[in-house]
Each structure stands twice: as C-alpha cells, then as structure tokens.
Design an enzyme around this catalytic site. Structure first.
Site, PDB file in Angstrom:
ATOM      1  N   SER A 231       0.835  -1.375   0.054  1.00 28.26           N
ATOM      2  CA  SER A 231      -0.011  -0.039  -0.178  1.00 28.26           C
ATOM      3  C   SER A 231       0.936   1.295   0.033  1.00 28.26           C
ATOM      4  O   SER A 231       2.250   1.067   0.349  1.00 28.26           O
ATOM      5  CB  SER A 231      -1.011  -0.067   1.063  1.00 28.26           C
ATOM      6  OG  SER A 231      -0.188   0.250   2.447  1.00 28.26           O
ATOM      7  N   ASP A 232       0.115   2.361  -0.406  1.00 29.21           N
ATOM      8  CA  ASP A 232       1.172   3.597  -0.186  1.00 29.21           C
ATOM      9  C   ASP A 232       0.796   3.935   1.232  1.00 29.21           C
ATOM     10  O   ASP A 232      -0.043   3.329   1.852  1.00 29.21           O
ATOM     11  CB  ASP A 232       0.448   4.632  -1.146  1.00 29.21           C
ATOM     12  CG  ASP A 232       1.378   6.090  -1.229  1.00 29.21           C
ATOM     13  OD1 ASP A 232       2.157   6.263  -0.278  1.00 29.21           O
ATOM     14  OD2 ASP A 232       0.861   6.795  -2.096  1.00 29.21           O
ATOM     15  N   TRP A 233       1.454   4.689   2.021  1.00 27.17           N
ATOM     16  CA  TRP A 233       1.618   4.880   3.440  1.00 27.17           C
ATOM     17  C   TRP A 233       0.197   5.397   3.689  1.00 27.17           C
ATOM     18  O   TRP A 233      -0.218   6.443   3.630  1.00 27.17           O
ATOM     19  CB  TRP A 233       2.753   5.787   3.679  1.00 27.17           C
ATOM     20  CG  TRP A 233       3.944   5.173   4.103  1.00 27.17           C
ATOM     21  CD1 TRP A 233       4.738   5.327   4.872  1.00 27.17           C
ATOM     22  CD2 TRP A 233       4.712   4.048   3.326  1.00 27.17           C
ATOM     23  NE1 TRP A 233       5.936   4.622   5.064  1.00 27.17           N
ATOM     24  CE2 TRP A 233       5.811   3.706   4.013  1.00 27.17           C
ATOM     25  CE3 TRP A 233       4.345   3.616   1.979  1.00 27.17           C
ATOM     26  CZ2 TRP A 233       6.899   2.658   3.486  1.00 27.17           C
ATOM     27  CZ3 TRP A 233       5.351   2.535   1.632  1.00 27.17           C
ATOM     28  CH2 TRP A 233       6.478   1.915   2.473  1.00 27.17           C
TER      29      TRP A 233
END
EC number: 3.2.1.-
Length: 757
Positions: A231-233
């Site tokens: 995932s992106d953060w």
C-alpha cells in the site's frame, strides 16, 4: 534449516504468516527472526535514496536523511529520451541502497501527467504512456540488476494531489487501458518490478488497495506480475478486504495483524489466500538476500556524481535560440582565440538552485554545485544580482534595481527564473501555469535595459512561455536538475555540449486549453476523466490547438535531416520502420528520432497520432546513421470496449517520422490485415454492422438476391433511405418496410444462426 535458507510459508504459524503482511515500522518489513526472515528496510525515492536518519525509530523527517546522490527527478530525466542513461542512473541508485542496507527503493512513479497543474508532476515522466514506460523501465532494470528491489507506483490513476487520499477517479475502460495502464503494463511484462505500490485514490468507486480487479485480475492474472503489492503509506483501510484483493503488504503498520488471524479463522480469508500473500513476502526477502548480505560496501561518490552530471545535461531542453545567442563565449577558458563576453547572471536560482521537488522524495545530496559555483571553479567571470527572493512574497524594488543596473553593463544576460518550492510540491496542486509575477516583471525590466537575454528555467512542471518569450532571445528549460545541475548548465550554455533534451510534456498556451480542465480537480469527492484518451498532445494535435511548444520538441546547436523513411510489414499487423538521420552541421550532437502512428478510418474516435517508437542518436558533424524501429501489434491497436480487448482494424495506417509531434519529416503508409475480431450479430445489430461483418456481408448479399428473385421484399436503393437503413438495428426494419421488414430481419437472424454454427 540452514541460516542461509529462508523458509516456505508452510513453515510458519498462522500468526507469523499474518505478521508478514504488514510492516515492522514505517520503513521496515516485519520479519520473523526465529524463522530466519529478516525485516529489511524499504524507503524512498524515485530519483535517489532518501533514507531518513530517524528511520530506525520508525519516524519520518523528509528533510533529515543520509547523504545520497540526487539525480534529476523524472520531470528532467524524461526529457533525455535516453533509456540507456536512465539504466545507469538505476544502477547507481542500487549501489547506494546496498551501502545503506535498503532492500527496496520506492520508485519509479509512472502516473500520467493528465494535467500540467499536478503538484507531483516533477516526480512523473510524461503525458504519454509509451514514453513513460520505455524510460522508467531503465530505473527498474538498473536497480534490480544489482539485487535491490523497486516499487513501481502509484497503481493506478493517481493523477492529482487534490483530495488524493480518497478521490474517486471515474475513468472509462478504454482510457485506463490506453493512457493510465500502459506504462505499468510494459514495465511489469518486460522487467518484473519486485514490488508495486497501489495508490490512495478510488478507481470507479473502489479504493486501489481493495480493488481485486486491479490487483489480481489485471495485474497478476492478465499481465503476469510475480512480485508483491504494497500500500501507499496509509492507503489500506480494510486489512481483510485488501488482502483478499491481492495486497501483500500494509505500510506503515496499523498493528492489526490479529484482524487477519481472526478473518482466516472465521472464513473471511481463505488459508490459501493468506499463504499466497505471505509467500510473496518471503520471496521478496529471498530476492534481496544477496545484496543485503554485502557488508562494508561503499559506493563511488564521484562516479555517481558524474552519472548525475550526464543525466542533467541530457535533461536540458532548449526552447528558443534566436540569433544563435547560445552558446556563449567564455573567452580563453573555452576558446583560446576568442574574446570573452561580459556576462550578467540574474536570479537567485543561479546561487540557490532548486534541484529537486518537495515531499517524500526529498534527498540530502552528496554534493551541491550551483551555476555560480561552477563559474567560479572554471574561472569564468560574471556579475551577479539575485533580483528576487525564492518565495511568493512581493517584489523587492532594491533587488530589481540592482539587477537592471547589472544587466545594463553586460554583453549578455543569463536570467535564472522559475518556480520556488512553495509553488509546487507533493500534497497540493498548482493553480496557475504562470511564473511568479515578480519574476516576469523583472524580466521585462531587464530586457528593456539589455536585449540579449537568455532565460534559464527551474521548475518541476511546465510553465507558460508565450506571455514573456518576446523578452528573451534564448530559453533553456532545465527542469529540476539534481545535484550536478550547475556544471550541466555551464556545459550547455558555453557550448561544451549541445542540448539534446526533448519535451516529455506539451506546453499549452493557456491552462484552459487543456481538455481535463472541465473536470479538474473534481467535485464532491470524484473526478471525471471526461477527456478519455485525448490527453496532452493527443488532444492538442487532434483538434489543432496552438501550443507554446509541442510534445517531443527541443532545439540543438546542430541541425539534422531525416530522409529515406521506409516501412516494411513483418507480419499481418506488425512493421519495421527505417530512416536515415544526418547531422548537417559542424557541431557534434544528438537527435531523437520519433515515430508516430496515425490510424486511418476507425470505428472509434482515435487521436490524430500516437508515439510508438523513438531512438536517440549521437552524430558527429556530417555523420549519418540509419535507425530501425519495430512496431508491434499494440502500436496499431486501440482498446475496444465492445470486445473488451485490444483491437487492430484492417486498413491503412500512416507512419510519421520526425523530431516532435508537430515536426514530421516524412510520412509513409502501411496496410494492415487487422486482427479479424468480430462480435456476434443479433437483431440489435445495425444493418451497417451486418454489412461490415464477414458472415453478415454474405447474408446481406443473400437478402439482395432474394429481393431480386421476389422471395423477399426489395430494400430501398436511394441514398437517403440507405443512410437510414444502415443506422437501424434490423429489428427496426418493420418501421421502415412494414411487414416485409419483419420478414427480412427474421431471414437474416436465421441465416446467421446457420453460418455461425
């Protein structure tokens, strides 16, 4: 189990498997040390290593990182049109990761520059998916050739910063397939990035992290992706749904591994799905083991700085050079027999360069050499005046007055203008394409005092040129050049090397000319991609819109000629293009040969032409070379929503060879057979569609013959009635022909059933 062997997922407990699917902290994988699985570090960034000095504590400080080579961000590097050079940048980035024990570097980002106001355009490659994919693959292949992983991002449709954490990007299947997917698809199929980072946003209502169609159906099942998806953060909003969709790794951890355990126990996640996701994490560790086992490695700081230097040189695009004002004469330093020009350097960017973008990719460079530093090192004399401050505050009259006086006493003025960091960064989009007003005003004042002005631009995304271009004889678009931008600019400005950069993004005359502006940046939580496939030059060139500078444009100190363009079919729907490019000047330089494919008549609205091949060629004075560019079937295809697949129509295609999308040297044509795709005909198919279908055409002929024989009513033969007929589904024939139309329609359906068995 030996210490050098990592386990299979079968060796882990349920809890250990679950733990592998989230990070250990903000910058580390969560290992299982008791089973020999280390928690390796992963960190930014796209144009060089950004390892936070606070990483070991799991904190994030974007301005406090270990020194690393700052290469030009993608906005500049994309203008090189040089995949081999980009590969060298990737190799150097990997060596720095090995020194710092970083297993995966988070980049490159290949999101399309849908709108030039995008705040993160500096970090992305192009408005064109072919160029983006064929350049950024160099980073992936270069990094991974050294045993370090990359993270191709942000998958998918992360094309704006406004509301990026939740906005719903509403995009047609065709636009996704032709514009927003191809760069990812090309890199996945050709280079197999070890990881892919999903985006924050939703696509047609579903967050990317929970989008099974995106992460599994397309990415893995269709494209054959073999790595892991992270995932992106903060983009994972539902651990169970994301894991089921195909997300291997949540970053940073939300410390909710127990949710995965419970979901497996109560049947919401199958054991097999968890095994697949956890095994992917073990496989990633295996891939990085060798590089992460190298101790006491030290990269060559000077060698990497030289790679950054060459990358910066090739990133510079010359937009204007009236009266051959460039290159400048530095006197005996560059030419022992020449008298030096008296040079004024105006603009704070010359002393305080803006060499990278703001946000998560921010790097602490190993070196930093400004343009003024370079002049001093090379013994080139110049008078300097800052002219303005690097902020969005009003102009300072004292600084302006000093700059004008400095310009009056010079033979030539180099004005360093552009966008301060406060004007563009990750986290927000721009609201104008203009330079700060105080800089434009200063340029006008300086040009009134001295007509010999060269503007050197520093910006992460395009800015309009036309409103002030008349005040400059020369314009260099230098983007953000990384840590070696000063020496690179000096090399180009003083003629040690000819500029060879080409625009990877069109420069519009006005932001309202961009077709996406009718839906930018969206409303009420969604943004409609109403322009479809007509992004950037695909729109401007198709609809004849005037632009500041076209896609692919860039001047040189040399002149070139492209001749002998020829195309040869290599298959039913493939071809090879040959062309000869000649350096017709006395300057050694490089030229980029660009190949565009222009479809003929099509069943759908298609752009006027699309980039489908390019090659950069270095030629000595008077030298010629023949280049060959292969065009595969995809070069001629469009995504058909009717067939839910790529489709090549039969017919004639134009092959345009030139040096920009609007500088076409020669055009040749090739006739293709098409892929023969047809869709089953029904009573809802129009009469025209029946005529165009191989089976349907036979039946239409049979209808005509039966009409002549008196077995069926005769169809009207006047032009107006035929026009109505061709656009009607055949079940509507009774409205035109009464009971006879019903008989014809039934005959056609019955005959089709026989022929298509």
């Amino acid at each position: 189990m030996s210490e050098s062997t990592y386990p299979s997922v079968k060796d882990l407990t349920l809890e250990e498997k679950a733990s592998l699917t989230s990070g250990g902290d903000a910058w580390h994988l969560q290992g299982v040390e008791s089973k020999g699985i280390p928690g390796y570090m992963i960190t930014d960034g796209p144009h060089g290593l950004r390892k936070s000095l606070a990483s070991s504590a799991g904190e994030t400080d974007l301005d406090d990182s270990v020194p690393a080579t700052c290469f030009p961000p993608a906005a500049g590097l994309s203008s090189s049109w040089n995949p081999e050079l980009i590969h060298k940048v990737g190799e150097a980035m990997a060596e720095e990761c090995i020194q710092e024990k970083v297993a995966v570097i988070l980049g490159p980002g290949v999101n399309i520059k849908r709108n030039p106001l995008g705040g993160r355009c500096f970090e992305y490659w192009s408005e064109d998916p072919y160029l983006a994919g064929h350049e950024a693959i160099g980073i992936v292949e270069g990094v991974q050739s050294k045993g370090v992983g990359t993270s191709l991002k942000h998958f998918a449709a992360n094309n704006q910063e406004s509301d990026r954490l939740r906005v719903d990007a509403r995009i047609s299947p065709r636009a996704l397939r032709e514009i927003y997917f191809p760069a990812f698809e090309h890199i996945v199929k050709k280079a197999q990035p070890w990881t892919i980072m999903c985006s924050y946003n939703r696509i047609n209502g579903v967050h990317s992290a929970q989008n099974h169609w995106l992460l599994t159906d397309v990415l893995r099942d269709e494209w054959g992706f073999e790595g892991i998806v992270m995932s992106d953060w903060g983009a994972d909003h539902d651990r169970g749904a994301s894991l089921n969709a195909g997300l291997n790794l949540e970053m940073p951890p939300s410390y909710t591994d127990d949710q995965i355990v419970y979901a497996v126990r109560d049947g919401r996640i199958t054991p097999a799905q968890l095994d697949r996701m956890a095994q992917g994490m073990i496989d990633l560790v295996n891939k990085t083991r060798a590089a992460m086992s190298i101790d006491n490695y030290r990269f060559d700081v000077d060698a990497h700085d030289e790679v950054a230097h060459q990358a910066a040189i090739e990133s510079i695009v010359m937009l204007k050079n009236d009266d051959a004002i460039l290159p400048l004469n530095a006197g005996p330093v560059a030419n022992p027999s020449a008298m030096p020009q008296k040079i004024a350097v105006i603009g704070e960017f010359a002393r305080t360069p803006r060499y990278q973008g703001g946000g998560s990719s921010h790097i602490t460079p190993t070196k930093m050499t400004s343009f003024l530093d370079t002049l001093a090192e090379r013994g080139i004399k110049a008078d300097f005046a800052p002219g303005f401050t690097l902020d969005l505050e009003p102009a300072d009259p004292a600084l302006e007055s000093e700059a004008v006086e400095t310009a009056k006493n010079a033979d030539v003025v180099l004005m360093f203008l552009g966008l301060p960091e406060a004007a563009e960064s990750e986290g927000f989009d721009r609201d104008t394409l203009d330079m700060p007003a105080k800089q434009i005003t200063l340029l006008e004042q300086v040009a009134a005092a001295n007509q010999n002005v060269v503007v050197v631009l520093s910006n992460g995304s395009v800015i309009t040129v036309a409103p002030w271009a008349k005040n400059a004889k020369g314009i260099l678009e230098s983007w953000l050049l990384g840590q070696s931008g000063g020496p690179a600019l000096a090399d180009v400005i003083f003629g040690q090397v000819s500029p060879s950069g080409k625009l990877a993004q069109s420069i519009p005359l006005d932001i309202n000319d961009d077709p996406s502006m009718t839906n930018w940046p969206g409303e009420e939580g969604h943004v409609d991609y109403g322009e479809g496939v007509f992004v950037g030059y695909r729109y401007y060139d198709t609809y004849g819109k005037a632009v500041d500078c076209p896609f692919g444009y860039g001047l040189s100190y040399a002149t070139f000629e492209i001749t002998g363009v020829a195309v040869a079919k290599t298959g039913a729907n493939t071809a090879t293009v040959n062309a000869t490019v000649t350096n017709t000047s006395d300057v050694d330089a490089a030229e980029t040969v660009q190949v565009y494919v222009a479809p003929g008549k099509a069943d759908v609205a298609r752009p006027k032409h699309e980039l489908k091949g390019f090659t950069k060629v270095f030629l000595k004075s008077g030298e010629s070379k023949t280049v060959t560019i292969d065009l595969d079937e995809r070069a001629f295809a469009y995504w058909s929503e009717k067939y839910n697949d790529w489709h090549v129509e039969s017919g004639e295609y134009a092959i345009e060879v030139g040096t920009s999308s609007r500088d076409i040297a020669e055009t040749v044509t090739v006739a293709l057979e098409g892929d023969g795709k047809t869709q089953p005909l029904t009573e809802w198919s129009t009469y025209g569609e029946w005529e165009a279908d191989p089976f349907g055409a036979k039946i239409v002929a049979a209808v005509a013959a039966a009409g002549e024989a008196g077995e069926l009513p005769k169809l009207p033969d006047n032009a107006m009635m035929r026009m109505f007929l061709n656009s009607m589904p055949i079940n509507s024939l009774p409205t035109l022909l009464g009971e006879g139309g019903k008989k014809i329609a039934q005959f056609m359906v019955d005959e089709y059933a026989k022929l298509s068995k």
